[in-house]
Design a protein around this motif. Structure first.
Motif, PDB file in Angstrom:
ATOM      1  N   LYS A  85       0.837  -1.204   0.000  1.00  0.00           N
ATOM      2  CA  LYS A  85       0.000   0.000   0.000  1.00  0.00           C
ATOM      3  C   LYS A  85       0.873   1.255   0.000  1.00  0.00           C
ATOM      4  CE  LYS A  85      -3.927   2.077   2.434  1.00  0.00           C
ATOM      5  NZ  LYS A  85      -4.816   1.972   3.623  1.00  0.00           N
ATOM      6  N   MET A  86       1.967   1.218   0.763  1.00  0.00           N
ATOM      7  CA  MET A  86       2.884   2.350   0.818  1.00  0.00           C
ATOM      8  C   MET A  86       3.578   2.558  -0.531  1.00  0.00           C
ATOM      9  SD  MET A  86       3.936   4.822   2.602  1.00  0.00           S
ATOM     10  CE  MET A  86       3.247   4.311   4.190  1.00  0.00           C
ATOM     11  N   LYS A  87       3.970   1.466  -1.189  1.00  0.00           N
ATOM     12  CA  LYS A  87       4.602   1.558  -2.510  1.00  0.00           C
ATOM     13  C   LYS A  87       3.643   2.170  -3.523  1.00  0.00           C
ATOM     14  CE  LYS A  87       7.955  -2.247  -2.161  1.00  0.00           C
ATOM     15  NZ  LYS A  87       8.348  -3.574  -2.696  1.00  0.00           N
ATOM     16  N   LEU A  88       2.373   1.737  -3.457  1.00  0.00           N
ATOM     17  CA  LEU A  88       1.369   2.272  -4.373  1.00  0.00           C
ATOM     18  C   LEU A  88       1.141   3.767  -4.120  1.00  0.00           C
ATOM     19  CD1 LEU A  88      -0.764   1.814  -6.563  1.00  0.00           C
ATOM     20  CD2 LEU A  88      -2.380   1.181  -4.761  1.00  0.00           C
ATOM     21  N   ALA A  89       1.107   4.164  -2.855  1.00  0.00           N
ATOM     22  CA  ALA A  89       0.915   5.581  -2.514  1.00  0.00           C
ATOM     23  C   ALA A  89       2.054   6.430  -3.077  1.00  0.00           C
ATOM     24  CB  ALA A  89       0.825   5.742  -1.006  1.00  0.00           C
ATOM     25  N   LYS A  90       3.290   5.899  -3.045  1.00  0.00           N
ATOM     26  CA  LYS A  90       4.434   6.625  -3.587  1.00  0.00           C
ATOM     27  C   LYS A  90       4.325   6.778  -5.096  1.00  0.00           C
ATOM     28  CE  LYS A  90       7.777   5.434   0.027  1.00  0.00           C
ATOM     29  NZ  LYS A  90       9.031   4.729   0.362  1.00  0.00           N
ATOM     30  N   LYS A  91       3.816   5.741  -5.776  1.00  0.00           N
ATOM     31  CA  LYS A  91       3.612   5.814  -7.234  1.00  0.00           C
ATOM     32  C   LYS A  91       2.579   6.885  -7.562  1.00  0.00           C
ATOM     33  CE  LYS A  91       6.229   2.119  -7.967  1.00  0.00           C
ATOM     34  NZ  LYS A  91       7.585   2.251  -8.543  1.00  0.00           N
ATOM     35  N   HIS A  92       1.477   6.901  -6.806  1.00  0.00           N
ATOM     36  CA  HIS A  92       0.423   7.905  -7.024  1.00  0.00           C
ATOM     37  C   HIS A  92       0.967   9.317  -6.804  1.00  0.00           C
ATOM     38  CE1 HIS A  92      -3.310   5.807  -7.884  1.00  0.00           C
ATOM     39  NE2 HIS A  92      -3.001   4.888  -6.985  1.00  0.00           N
ATOM     40  N   LEU A  93       1.768   9.478  -5.748  1.00  0.00           N
ATOM     41  CA  LEU A  93       2.316  10.798  -5.423  1.00  0.00           C
ATOM     42  C   LEU A  93       3.268  11.278  -6.518  1.00  0.00           C
ATOM     43  CD1 LEU A  93       2.504  13.098  -3.369  1.00  0.00           C
ATOM     44  CD2 LEU A  93       4.387  11.867  -2.275  1.00  0.00           C
ATOM     45  N   LYS A  94       4.072  10.373  -7.051  1.00  0.00           N
ATOM     46  CA  LYS A  94       5.009  10.742  -8.117  1.00  0.00           C
ATOM     47  C   LYS A  94       4.253  11.222  -9.355  1.00  0.00           C
ATOM     48  CE  LYS A  94       8.962   9.091 -10.779  1.00  0.00           C
ATOM     49  NZ  LYS A  94       9.879   7.961 -11.057  1.00  0.00           N
ATOM     50  N   ILE A  95       3.178  10.502  -9.710  1.00  0.00           N
ATOM     51  CA  ILE A  95       2.374  10.894 -10.870  1.00  0.00           C
ATOM     52  C   ILE A  95       1.717  12.245 -10.636  1.00  0.00           C
ATOM     53  CG2 ILE A  95       0.270  10.316 -12.179  1.00  0.00           C
ATOM     54  CD1 ILE A  95       1.042   7.369 -11.865  1.00  0.00           C
ATOM     55  N   LYS A  96       1.180  12.439  -9.440  1.00  0.00           N
ATOM     56  CA  LYS A  96       0.521  13.704  -9.115  1.00  0.00           C
ATOM     57  C   LYS A  96       1.504  14.867  -9.190  1.00  0.00           C
ATOM     58  CE  LYS A  96      -0.591  14.995  -4.856  1.00  0.00           C
ATOM     59  NZ  LYS A  96      -1.268  15.079  -3.539  1.00  0.00           N
ATOM     60  N   ASN A  97       2.719  14.673  -8.654  1.00  0.00           N
ATOM     61  CA  ASN A  97       3.717  15.736  -8.665  1.00  0.00           C
ATOM     62  C   ASN A  97       4.165  16.081 -10.083  1.00  0.00           C
ATOM     63  OD1 ASN A  97       3.670  15.947  -5.886  1.00  0.00           O
ATOM     64  ND2 ASN A  97       5.441  14.632  -5.553  1.00  0.00           N
ATOM     65  N   LYS A  98       4.374  15.051 -10.922  1.00  0.00           N
ATOM     66  CA  LYS A  98       4.792  15.292 -12.302  1.00  0.00           C
ATOM     67  C   LYS A  98       3.695  16.001 -13.088  1.00  0.00           C
ATOM     68  CE  LYS A  98       7.288  12.290 -14.590  1.00  0.00           C
ATOM     69  NZ  LYS A  98       7.798  11.044 -15.213  1.00  0.00           N
ATOM     70  N   ARG A  99       2.444  15.582 -12.872  1.00  0.00           N
ATOM     71  CA  ARG A  99       1.318  16.213 -13.576  1.00  0.00           C
ATOM     72  C   ARG A  99       1.162  17.676 -13.133  1.00  0.00           C
ATOM     73  NH1 ARG A  99      -2.540  12.752 -12.445  1.00  0.00           N
ATOM     74  NH2 ARG A  99      -2.675  11.718 -14.476  1.00  0.00           N
ATOM     75  N   ASN A 100       1.224  17.920 -11.814  1.00  0.00           N
ATOM     76  CA  ASN A 100       1.092  19.284 -11.311  1.00  0.00           C
ATOM     77  C   ASN A 100       2.225  20.179 -11.795  1.00  0.00           C
ATOM     78  OD1 ASN A 100      -1.266  18.706  -9.950  1.00  0.00           O
ATOM     79  ND2 ASN A 100      -0.286  18.399  -7.967  1.00  0.00           N
ATOM     80  N   ASP A 101       3.432  19.626 -11.864  1.00  0.00           N
ATOM     81  CA  ASP A 101       4.583  20.392 -12.337  1.00  0.00           C
ATOM     82  C   ASP A 101       4.357  20.841 -13.780  1.00  0.00           C
ATOM     83  OD1 ASP A 101       7.380  21.331 -11.998  1.00  0.00           O
ATOM     84  OD2 ASP A 101       7.772  19.903 -13.606  1.00  0.00           O
ATOM     85  N   PHE A 102       3.876  19.936 -14.611  1.00  0.00           N
ATOM     86  CA  PHE A 102       3.599  20.257 -16.021  1.00  0.00           C
ATOM     87  C   PHE A 102       2.491  21.303 -16.137  1.00  0.00           C
ATOM     88  CE2 PHE A 102       0.776  19.239 -19.666  1.00  0.00           C
ATOM     89  CZ  PHE A 102       1.614  19.672 -20.685  1.00  0.00           C
ATOM     90  N   LEU A 103       1.398  21.108 -15.386  1.00  0.00           N
ATOM     91  CA  LEU A 103       0.261  22.025 -15.463  1.00  0.00           C
ATOM     92  C   LEU A 103       0.627  23.427 -14.975  1.00  0.00           C
ATOM     93  CD1 LEU A 103      -2.622  19.702 -14.197  1.00  0.00           C
ATOM     94  CD2 LEU A 103      -2.097  20.320 -16.547  1.00  0.00           C
ATOM     95  N   HIS A 104       1.407  23.502 -13.897  1.00  0.00           N
ATOM     96  CA  HIS A 104       1.806  24.812 -13.366  1.00  0.00           C
ATOM     97  C   HIS A 104       2.715  25.556 -14.350  1.00  0.00           C
ATOM     98  CE1 HIS A 104      -0.122  24.718  -9.540  1.00  0.00           C
ATOM     99  NE2 HIS A 104       0.511  23.653  -9.115  1.00  0.00           N
TER     100      HIS A 104
END
Length: 304
Positions: free
Chosen positions: A236-255
């Motif tokens: 579950k922790m590994k999956l949460a880290k994957k989700h966070l990485k995707i969210k950060n990369k997407r937000n970085d691009f959008l910003h």
């Protein structure tokens, strides 16, 4: 001028325990007082934020509630204010005819946990939190000069952050009219096209294809783990880290894209019905599933 800066925190083990204890206490107060507000509403009565705050002292003095005395009082009070804000937003959406979203109880199983305090301060390169102490922090944008209003401490994917809202004492900058205008047409295959016929597409560093495949693999791995086991918790922790990485990369691009587009005085976009596109009943199930995934990954709503 009010500003917000998000910094990474590096608490030691004892501080981590205290932070999670604060998460749990704020969640307990929120759920107990939300239940009281719901029951009062069902009986034709209403409880204001002030009346809810008055219940905090009896909760602390009650048998079994002594642990609340060890928690930052402003964090508990801010939990009450969140209930009041949630109710006001609920009734506002009802009047506007939008998605209703009745206030929900908080769960300890959510991957994201947070609380807000109003009495934090900065000492050198450390953030002081009441009842927790000085925590090592990474101030990547230099020193924060001014009066701190609130600090929101959050935990996600084994990472701790603090969003610092402060008043820097400077006058608000007034923009100038450069007269430039641009139009945007969003898409599925290509993120968007501008009226200058230039495509806006994620660069190699922002491409999420590989990350999404890794996230899917981690999700399958989690589904095979026995509920309640230590291996499931790790997965579950590994999956949460994957989700966070995707969210950060997407937000970085959008910003970065929104910052570039906002250099124009006027930005025109299509009046999109995103929900209607997702809930299209005329498409086959398989095609609809793929289209929905593409729309959600492009984050049209967020960029607009």
């Amino acid at each position: 001028m009010l500003k917000v800066v998000k910094v990474r925190l590096y608490p030691n083990k004892k501080q981590q325990q205290l932070i999670h204890k604060t998460f749990g206490s704020c969640r307990y107060v929120y759920n107990m007082l939300l239940d009281a507000k719901i029951k009062a509403y069902e009986c034709g009565d209403s409880l204001s934020a002030y009346e809810l705050k008055k219940r905090l002292v009896p909760m602390k003095n009650a048998k079994g509630g002594e642990f609340l005395k060890e928690i930052d009082s402003t964090a508990l009070q801010n939990s009450v204010l969140k209930i009041d804000a949630a109710y006001k937003n609920f009734f506002r959406r009802v009047k506007q005819g939008g998605a209703v979203g009745f206030p929900r109880f908080k769960s300890k199983h959510n991957s994201y946990q947070s609380y807000q305090t109003s009495t934090a301060s900065i000492k050198e390169n450390k953030l002081y939190l009441p009842k927790i102490g000085e925590i090592k922090a990474k101030f990547h944008r230099g020193k924060i000069i001014g009066k701190i209003k609130t600090v929101t401490v959050s935990y996600e994917a084994n990472q701790y952050h603090a969003s610092i809202n402060y008043e820097d004492g400077l006058k608000e900058c007034v923009g100038s009219n450069n007269g430039n205008s641009i139009g945007i047409d969003v898409g599925v295959k290509v993120f968007a096209y501008t009226s200058e016929n230039k495509p806006i597409d994620p660069t190699k560093e922002h491409n999420l294809t590989k990350d999404i495949k890794k996230m899917t693999k981690a999700q399958k791995s989690l589904s095979r783990k026995k509920k309640g086991s230590a291996n499931r918790l790790k997965a579950k922790m590994k999956l949460a880290k994957k989700h966070l990485k995707i969210k950060n990369k997407r937000n970085d691009f959008l910003h970065k894209i929104s910052n570039k587009l906002s250099e124009n005085q006027t930005v025109k976009v299509e009046d999109l019905k995103i929900k209607g596109s997702i809930e299209n009943p005329n498409m086959k199930v398989s095609a609809k599933r793929g289209l929905n995934r593409s729309i959600l990954q492009q984050s049209w709503g967020k960029i607009l």
